[in-house]
Motif scaffolding. Sequence first.
Motif, short mmCIF file in Angstrom:
data_model
loop_
_atom_site.label_atom_id
_atom_site.label_comp_id
_atom_site.label_asym_id
_atom_site.label_seq_id
_atom_site.Cartn_x
_atom_site.Cartn_y
_atom_site.Cartn_z
N ARG A 62 44.74 51.07 48.41
CA ARG A 62 44.80 51.55 47.01
C ARG A 62 43.60 51.04 46.23
O ARG A 62 43.02 51.77 45.42
CB ARG A 62 46.10 51.07 46.36
N ARG A 63 43.23 49.78 46.46
CA ARG A 63 42.07 49.22 45.77
C ARG A 63 40.79 49.93 46.22
O ARG A 63 39.95 50.26 45.39
CB ARG A 63 41.95 47.71 46.01
N HIS A 64 40.68 50.19 47.51
CA HIS A 64 39.49 50.90 48.01
C HIS A 64 39.39 52.29 47.39
O HIS A 64 38.29 52.76 47.13
CB HIS A 64 39.54 51.02 49.53
N ASP A 65 40.53 52.94 47.14
CA ASP A 65 40.52 54.26 46.52
C ASP A 65 40.13 54.20 45.05
O ASP A 65 39.58 55.16 44.50
CB ASP A 65 41.89 54.93 46.66
N LEU A 66 40.41 53.09 44.40
CA LEU A 66 40.10 52.95 42.97
C LEU A 66 38.64 52.60 42.72
O LEU A 66 38.08 52.96 41.68
CB LEU A 66 41.00 51.86 42.36
N GLN B 238 32.79 49.77 51.48
CA GLN B 238 32.63 50.29 52.84
C GLN B 238 32.98 49.22 53.88
O GLN B 238 33.62 49.50 54.88
CB GLN B 238 31.20 50.81 53.06
N ALA B 239 32.53 48.00 53.62
CA ALA B 239 32.82 46.90 54.54
C ALA B 239 34.33 46.65 54.61
O ALA B 239 34.88 46.40 55.68
CB ALA B 239 32.09 45.63 54.12
N GLY B 240 34.99 46.73 53.46
CA GLY B 240 36.44 46.54 53.43
C GLY B 240 37.17 47.64 54.17
O GLY B 240 38.13 47.39 54.91
N GLY C 142 39.94 39.52 55.60
CA GLY C 142 39.83 38.55 54.50
C GLY C 142 38.41 38.38 54.02
O GLY C 142 38.14 38.37 52.82
N GLU C 143 37.47 38.26 54.95
CA GLU C 143 36.06 38.11 54.58
C GLU C 143 35.55 39.34 53.85
O GLU C 143 34.83 39.24 52.85
CB GLU C 143 35.20 37.81 55.81
N LEU D 47 34.38 42.16 48.49
CA LEU D 47 34.71 43.21 47.52
C LEU D 47 35.18 42.61 46.21
O LEU D 47 34.80 43.08 45.13
CB LEU D 47 35.76 44.16 48.09
N SER D 48 35.97 41.56 46.27
CA SER D 48 36.44 40.91 45.04
C SER D 48 35.27 40.37 44.22
O SER D 48 35.22 40.53 42.99
CB SER D 48 37.41 39.78 45.35
#
Length: 188
Positions: free
Chosen positions: A45-49, A76-78, A90-91, A96-97
Amino acid sequence: MIVAGIVAVVALALVLALILLHNAMVRGRNLAEEAWSGINVQLRRRHDLVPLLVSAVQGYALHEKDVLSAVSAARQAGMKAAGGDIHTVGEAEKGLSLALGRLMAVAEAYPELKAGENFLQLQKSLAELENDIQMARRYYNGTVRDQNNRIMQFPGNLVAARFGFEPMEYFELSAEEEAALPGGYPVR
Protein backbone atom coordinates in the motif's frame (compact mmCIF):
# COMPACT_ATOMS: atom_id res chain seq x y z
CA MET A 1 1.60 -55.98 34.97
CA ILE A 2 1.23 -52.80 37.04
CA VAL A 3 4.73 -51.67 36.06
CA ALA A 4 3.92 -52.24 32.38
CA GLY A 5 0.76 -50.18 32.77
CA ILE A 6 2.67 -47.33 34.42
CA VAL A 7 5.32 -47.42 31.68
CA ALA A 8 2.59 -47.38 29.02
CA VAL A 9 0.86 -44.38 30.64
CA VAL A 10 4.16 -42.48 30.94
CA ALA A 11 5.05 -43.28 27.32
CA LEU A 12 1.60 -42.16 26.16
CA ALA A 13 1.93 -38.92 28.15
CA LEU A 14 5.34 -38.24 26.58
CA VAL A 15 4.01 -38.89 23.08
CA LEU A 16 1.03 -36.59 23.71
CA ALA A 17 3.33 -33.88 25.08
CA LEU A 18 5.54 -34.21 21.99
CA ILE A 19 2.54 -33.94 19.67
CA LEU A 20 1.17 -30.91 21.51
CA LEU A 21 4.55 -29.17 21.53
CA HIS A 22 5.12 -29.86 17.83
CA ASN A 23 1.64 -28.58 16.96
CA ALA A 24 2.24 -25.42 19.01
CA MET A 25 5.43 -24.79 17.04
CA VAL A 26 3.66 -25.30 13.73
CA ARG A 27 0.86 -22.96 14.85
CA GLY A 28 3.42 -20.36 15.98
CA ARG A 29 5.28 -20.51 12.66
CA ASN A 30 1.99 -20.16 10.77
CA LEU A 31 0.97 -17.15 12.87
CA ALA A 32 4.31 -15.48 12.21
CA GLU A 33 3.99 -16.13 8.47
CA GLU A 34 0.47 -14.69 8.51
CA ALA A 35 1.74 -11.63 10.38
CA TRP A 36 4.54 -11.20 7.83
CA SER A 37 1.91 -11.29 5.10
CA GLY A 38 0.12 -8.43 6.89
CA ILE A 39 3.32 -6.39 6.84
CA ASN A 40 3.73 -7.06 3.12
CA VAL A 41 0.19 -5.84 2.45
CA GLN A 42 0.90 -2.56 4.27
CA LEU A 43 4.23 -2.12 2.49
CA ARG A 44 2.54 -2.68 -0.88
CA ARG A 45 0.00 0.00 0.00
CA ARG A 46 2.85 2.37 0.82
CA HIS A 47 4.62 1.53 -2.44
CA ASP A 48 1.39 2.36 -4.30
CA LEU A 49 1.11 5.72 -2.53
CA VAL A 50 4.68 6.87 -3.25
CA PRO A 51 4.15 7.75 -6.96
CA LEU A 52 1.19 9.93 -6.02
CA LEU A 53 3.30 11.79 -3.45
CA VAL A 54 6.17 12.21 -5.91
CA SER A 55 3.77 13.50 -8.53
CA ALA A 56 2.22 16.01 -6.11
CA VAL A 57 5.62 17.34 -5.03
CA GLN A 58 7.06 17.26 -8.55
CA GLY A 59 4.83 20.07 -9.75
CA TYR A 60 6.12 22.41 -7.05
CA ALA A 61 9.69 21.28 -6.56
CA LEU A 62 11.08 21.01 -10.07
CA HIS A 63 14.66 21.66 -8.96
CA GLU A 64 14.49 18.86 -6.37
CA LYS A 65 14.97 16.11 -8.94
CA ASP A 66 17.62 14.32 -6.86
CA VAL A 67 15.20 13.89 -3.94
CA LEU A 68 12.39 12.78 -6.26
CA SER A 69 14.72 10.33 -7.99
CA ALA A 70 15.91 8.99 -4.63
CA VAL A 71 12.33 8.34 -3.53
CA SER A 72 11.54 6.57 -6.80
CA ALA A 73 14.69 4.48 -6.56
CA ALA A 74 13.96 3.58 -2.93
CA ARG A 75 10.42 2.56 -3.91
CA GLN A 76 11.78 0.34 -6.68
CA ALA A 77 14.23 -1.24 -4.23
CA GLY A 78 11.37 -1.88 -1.80
CA MET A 79 9.23 -3.46 -4.50
CA LYS A 80 12.15 -5.60 -5.67
CA ALA A 81 12.85 -6.76 -2.09
CA ALA A 82 9.18 -7.64 -1.48
CA GLY A 83 8.79 -11.33 -0.88
CA GLY A 84 12.46 -11.68 0.04
CA ASP A 85 13.95 -12.43 3.39
CA ILE A 86 13.13 -10.20 6.34
CA HIS A 87 16.56 -8.57 6.48
CA THR A 88 16.49 -7.58 2.79
CA VAL A 89 12.96 -6.18 3.04
CA GLY A 90 13.87 -4.31 6.22
CA GLU A 91 16.90 -2.66 4.64
CA ALA A 92 14.93 -1.64 1.55
CA GLU A 93 12.11 -0.22 3.65
CA LYS A 94 14.54 1.72 5.83
CA GLY A 95 15.84 3.36 2.67
CA LEU A 96 12.32 4.19 1.54
CA SER A 97 11.43 5.64 4.94
CA LEU A 98 14.48 7.90 4.87
CA ALA A 99 13.77 8.98 1.28
CA LEU A 100 10.16 9.78 2.17
CA GLY A 101 11.37 11.79 5.14
CA ARG A 102 13.58 13.84 2.81
CA LEU A 103 10.63 14.28 0.43
CA MET A 104 8.48 15.62 3.25
CA ALA A 105 11.29 17.97 4.28
CA VAL A 106 11.38 19.32 0.72
CA ALA A 107 7.61 19.78 0.80
CA GLU A 108 7.99 21.95 3.92
CA ALA A 109 9.79 24.53 1.77
CA TYR A 110 6.73 25.01 -0.45
CA PRO A 111 3.84 26.62 1.45
CA GLU A 112 1.47 26.30 -1.53
CA LEU A 113 2.16 22.57 -1.69
CA LYS A 114 1.75 22.10 2.06
CA ALA A 115 -1.59 23.89 1.92
CA GLY A 116 -2.87 21.94 -1.08
CA GLU A 117 -5.76 19.65 -0.30
CA ASN A 118 -4.41 16.83 -2.47
CA PHE A 119 -1.01 16.87 -0.77
CA LEU A 120 -2.55 17.09 2.69
CA GLN A 121 -4.72 14.05 1.93
CA LEU A 122 -1.71 12.12 0.59
CA GLN A 123 0.33 13.10 3.65
CA LYS A 124 -2.48 11.95 5.93
CA SER A 125 -2.77 8.66 4.04
CA LEU A 126 0.96 8.11 4.37
CA ALA A 127 0.87 8.80 8.10
CA GLU A 128 -2.00 6.32 8.50
CA LEU A 129 -0.05 3.75 6.51
CA GLU A 130 3.00 4.27 8.70
CA ASN A 131 0.79 3.62 11.74
CA ASP A 132 -0.59 0.47 10.13
CA ILE A 133 2.91 -0.72 9.25
CA GLN A 134 4.06 -0.17 12.82
CA MET A 135 1.07 -2.08 14.23
CA ALA A 136 1.65 -4.94 11.77
CA ARG A 137 5.34 -4.95 12.69
CA ARG A 138 4.54 -5.12 16.40
CA TYR A 139 2.13 -8.00 15.84
CA TYR A 140 4.66 -9.85 13.70
CA ASN A 141 7.47 -9.32 16.21
CA GLY A 142 5.20 -10.55 19.00
CA THR A 143 4.42 -13.76 17.13
CA VAL A 144 8.12 -14.21 16.36
CA ARG A 145 9.02 -13.67 20.03
CA ASP A 146 6.47 -16.27 21.13
CA GLN A 147 7.69 -18.75 18.51
CA ASN A 148 11.34 -18.17 19.38
CA ASN A 149 10.57 -18.69 23.07
CA ARG A 150 8.75 -21.91 22.23
CA ILE A 151 11.66 -23.34 20.24
CA MET A 152 14.49 -22.11 22.46
CA GLN A 153 13.13 -23.16 25.85
CA PHE A 154 13.34 -26.66 27.26
CA PRO A 155 11.83 -29.09 26.23
CA GLY A 156 10.79 -27.25 23.07
CA ASN A 157 14.42 -26.93 22.01
CA LEU A 158 14.65 -30.73 21.79
CA VAL A 159 11.52 -30.95 19.64
CA ALA A 160 12.58 -27.97 17.51
CA ALA A 161 15.98 -29.49 16.80
CA ARG A 162 14.42 -32.81 15.82
CA PHE A 163 11.81 -31.28 13.49
CA GLY A 164 13.90 -28.46 12.01
CA PHE A 165 12.31 -25.41 13.63
CA GLU A 166 14.71 -22.45 13.52
CA PRO A 167 14.56 -19.11 15.36
CA MET A 168 12.80 -16.45 13.31
CA GLU A 169 14.12 -12.97 12.58
CA TYR A 170 12.45 -9.81 13.90
CA PHE A 171 11.39 -7.02 11.54
CA GLU A 172 12.84 -3.87 13.05
CA LEU A 173 13.44 -0.32 12.04
CA SER A 174 16.07 1.76 13.76
CA ALA A 175 15.08 4.69 15.92
CA GLU A 176 16.39 7.02 13.20
CA GLU A 177 13.84 5.76 10.65
CA GLU A 178 11.03 5.85 13.16
CA ALA A 179 11.91 9.41 14.14
CA ALA A 180 11.88 10.48 10.49
CA LEU A 181 8.34 9.37 9.75
CA PRO A 182 6.82 11.27 6.84
CA GLY A 183 4.17 13.86 7.45
CA GLY A 184 5.17 14.68 10.99
CA TYR A 185 2.33 12.56 12.34
CA PRO A 186 3.17 10.63 15.49
CA VAL A 187 2.92 6.87 15.26
CA ARG A 188 0.93 5.28 18.02
